[in-house]
Design an enzyme around this catalytic site. Sequence first.
Site, mmCIF file in Angstrom:
data_model
loop_
_atom_site.group_PDB
_atom_site.id
_atom_site.type_symbol
_atom_site.label_atom_id
_atom_site.label_comp_id
_atom_site.label_asym_id
_atom_site.label_seq_id
_atom_site.Cartn_x
_atom_site.Cartn_y
_atom_site.Cartn_z
ATOM 1 N N ASN A 186 -10.309 0.027 0.051
ATOM 2 C CA ASN A 186 -8.846 0.052 0.076
ATOM 3 C C ASN A 186 -8.327 -0.566 -1.222
ATOM 4 O OD1 ASN A 186 -6.121 -0.365 0.527
ATOM 5 N ND2 ASN A 186 -6.377 -1.132 2.625
ATOM 6 N N HIS A 245 -2.933 7.090 2.602
ATOM 7 C CA HIS A 245 -3.433 5.826 2.047
ATOM 8 C C HIS A 245 -4.856 5.596 2.560
ATOM 9 C CE1 HIS A 245 -4.047 1.748 1.011
ATOM 10 N NE2 HIS A 245 -3.847 1.273 2.230
ATOM 11 N N CYS A 305 0.811 -1.223 0.000
ATOM 12 C CA CYS A 305 0.000 0.000 0.000
ATOM 13 C C CYS A 305 0.843 1.271 0.000
ATOM 14 C CB CYS A 305 -0.963 -0.003 1.180
ATOM 15 S SG CYS A 305 -2.007 -1.468 1.216
#
Length: 325
Positions: free
Chosen positions: A282, A252, A119
């Site tokens: 996500n 993020h 990520c």
Amino acid sequence: MTRYSRIVGTGSALPERLVTNADLVRELAARGIETSEDWIADRTGIQQRYLAAPDVTSSMLGAQAAQAALLSAGVAAADIDLIIVATSTPDFIFPSSACLVQKALGAYGGAAFDVQAVCSGFVYGMATADAMLRTGMARRALVIGAEVFSRILDWNDRGTCVLFGDGAGAVVLAADDSPGILASKLHADGRHESILRTAGSVHSGAVTGHPFLTMDGQAVFKLAVSVLDSVARETVAMAGMAVSDIDWLIPHQANVRILQATGRKLGIAPERVVVTVDRHANTSAASVPLALDTAVRDGRITAGHHVLMEGVGGGFTWGAVLARM
Ligand code: UT7
């Protein structure tokens, strides 16, 4: 001599299939997995996600996002001499997704490689491209985050399968006499490798290990909130600036509670934190460029704004890039 790199265009791509929490709860119930719209929305802020059809790959989404970024930059694919794709869900073991994107764009001859920092991948890719542009190794780069995380989810694990989505985001970075990227900082701590991983591999033609994502959610949550705060302060200080100079924070997009906690700790007003996790869930390495492109296209982020982008994820990895748009 070129001293800086500058973001001159952004783009993004989402797969066609929109899956709301209600859709997902229904689909999971049919498989005997119990969850609820309230649990997902309350614990994560996620309302929906986009999931790729079986024949759609990271490089396809990445190429689509790249084309949108090139169009917004007014840069021809032929002028790109560096392509970095951040992904943990590449089309193949090799060649890299970056080479496949290059082929799709018809932009041959420049450097192309993938970055694996989960990520944090987009921020890692941006810092790498910035360093290459500043040293003259390239003049125009595409930095892309592209994922089909739905492929590595265990759809029987309600603790993880409700959290992720698929998509891609891209920026065009161009060498320039003025900044641009003001500072970037990357970190990793491999001691935490086991709290978030997909511990599978291919061996003698068979998948070995565990090919699905596993996560200790609470451990990741705590670490994420802590490092997103520290690396933001570190990066802003490197640029000789104060946190109050930041116009937009783009962390993020994992969980709205992490985004809120990060903004709160830094003293950045909630309306200055770009949130897209509600719409995209996500999307790992794609989350930051997807959020950036969203806020550029809806007119929030404009020329001259200071944008702090932050990644955090498996590895454990984290980092930040501060850009003047
Ligand atoms: O991109 C990489 C970075 N990833 C992240 O940043 C994720 C960070 N972690 C998180 O966002 C949160 O930890 C989660 C959203 C993953 C979980 O939230 P939480 O508040 O930490 O919940 P929990 O793991 O403590 O679970 C609470 C309860 C448990 O039940 P019991 O043991 O209290 O009875 C879980 O079994 O919620 C249960 N649960 C669910 N219930 C309904 C877990 N998943 C679900 C679900 N639906 N989908």
